[in-house]
Design a protein around this motif. Sequence first.
Motif, PDB file in Angstrom:
ATOM      1  N   GLN A  78      32.575 -21.249  -6.426  1.00  0.00           N
ATOM      2  CA  GLN A  78      33.368 -20.025  -6.587  1.00  0.00           C
ATOM      3  C   GLN A  78      33.007 -19.299  -7.886  1.00  0.00           C
ATOM      4  OE1 GLN A  78      37.469 -20.507  -7.675  1.00  0.00           O
ATOM      5  NE2 GLN A  78      38.142 -18.658  -6.619  1.00  0.00           N
ATOM      6  N   THR A  88      37.820 -16.278  -2.866  1.00  0.00           N
ATOM      7  CA  THR A  88      38.954 -17.148  -3.156  1.00  0.00           C
ATOM      8  C   THR A  88      38.522 -18.607  -3.094  1.00  0.00           C
ATOM      9  OG1 THR A  88      39.641 -17.309  -0.845  1.00  0.00           O
ATOM     10  CG2 THR A  88      40.514 -15.454  -2.137  1.00  0.00           C
ATOM     11  N   LYS A  90      39.832 -20.723  -1.205  1.00  0.00           N
ATOM     12  CA  LYS A  90      39.801 -21.026   0.222  1.00  0.00           C
ATOM     13  C   LYS A  90      38.450 -20.664   0.825  1.00  0.00           C
ATOM     14  CE  LYS A  90      41.999 -19.927   4.648  1.00  0.00           C
ATOM     15  NZ  LYS A  90      43.028 -19.088   5.321  1.00  0.00           N
ATOM     16  N   ASN A  91      37.920 -19.476   0.472  1.00  0.00           N
ATOM     17  CA  ASN A  91      36.596 -19.069   0.951  1.00  0.00           C
ATOM     18  C   ASN A  91      35.516 -20.028   0.453  1.00  0.00           C
ATOM     19  OD1 ASN A  91      37.514 -15.637   0.329  1.00  0.00           O
ATOM     20  ND2 ASN A  91      37.589 -16.736   2.277  1.00  0.00           N
ATOM     21  N   SER A  93      35.900 -23.146  -0.325  1.00  0.00           N
ATOM     22  CA  SER A  93      36.050 -24.415   0.400  1.00  0.00           C
ATOM     23  C   SER A  93      35.394 -24.325   1.764  1.00  0.00           C
ATOM     24  CB  SER A  93      37.537 -24.758   0.564  1.00  0.00           C
ATOM     25  OG  SER A  93      38.172 -24.867  -0.682  1.00  0.00           O
ATOM     26  N   GLU A  94      35.647 -23.224   2.448  1.00  0.00           N
ATOM     27  CA  GLU A  94      35.080 -23.011   3.781  1.00  0.00           C
ATOM     28  C   GLU A  94      33.561 -23.018   3.726  1.00  0.00           C
ATOM     29  OE1 GLU A  94      35.029 -19.497   7.211  1.00  0.00           O
ATOM     30  OE2 GLU A  94      36.497 -19.446   5.590  1.00  0.00           O
ATOM     31  N   PHE A 311      35.603 -25.695   9.804  1.00  0.00           N
ATOM     32  CA  PHE A 311      35.118 -24.398   9.330  1.00  0.00           C
ATOM     33  C   PHE A 311      33.902 -23.931  10.123  1.00  0.00           C
ATOM     34  CE2 PHE A 311      37.103 -26.138   5.333  1.00  0.00           C
ATOM     35  CZ  PHE A 311      38.201 -25.290   5.369  1.00  0.00           C
TER      36      PHE A 311
END
Length: 322
Positions: A78, A88, A90-91, A93-94, A311
């Motif tokens: 990130q 983010t 979350k992004n 992580s995906e 994902f």
Amino acid sequence: MIYTLPYKTKQFFFVLIKISTVVAAFYFIYQKLTNNNSLEFYAFIDFLNKNGVFSLKIIIFLVVLTGFNWFFEILKWQKLISPTKKITLKNASEQSLGALTASLLTPNRIGEYGAKAIYYTKDFRKRILLINLLGNLLQMGVTTILGVIGFSFFMSEYHISLAYPKLFQLILIIAFGTTLVIFILRKTKLSIKGFSLEKMKTFILEYPKKLIAFGFCLSLLRYLIFSFQFYYLLTIFGIHISYLHAMSTITPMYLLASILPSIFVFDVLIKGSVAVYLFSFVGVNAFTVLCIVTLMWVFNFVFPSILGSYFVLNFKFPENEL
């Protein structure tokens, strides 16, 4: 005349590719665990049971360590990508976990580069490849620095010289391979996906130094976590050894295993072979070492790959890219 497939046909093949990727990843994980010539599956499970590894307390602690390991990797991605595109957690992580699953069957996880790049539009993809390379170089830098330090302590501790037959052969193979690669790179104008090695070097040198320093620190934290996880498993299996003593063997193990090329699904075999050799000096039997290496693989790669499969199945191309 250029023929283009209908949109629905493209969607069908895209879904088929995603499902095939996940099924193939699960199949190879299953094969690696159940058809391992080096470690018989039921003997492995019985050994874990006898040593109390299936204790809820131990499993939770190992999962927590794995969680921190991947949290720092996700945070690193990130932060490193932030000058190009803000995403983010979350992004991140995906993209990190999805890329792990998608790269499971590729040599040295090379597929991770393409897997992360397809999350972005074509205008960003070359830069994404370079940022991913930078992240991996930072992790390799930590592995190399600590590995060299640990290796010197290891050789001093066990009075080993480079003339030691098996060690000399291993170092000779690595040195020859490294020299050959450097020679080829210097003698050829190699370019990867439209950018030369010189441009890659310039990109890394011009990248924000604060982000590189931050990425290096996160790589160091990751290394300390998964190396401690290895040490913790040693203690679980009744190996009474000090932390520093263990690290003088663990650090060169990761260095040598990282240098040797492999298809990721066989990575556990390569690390296992190197680990068995190095820990033989400590007096740890081969079966125990292979069990630990396999558990490290399961916790740090298999479990995250299972999360990553979600994902992969839910992946959607950026707008106007399909």
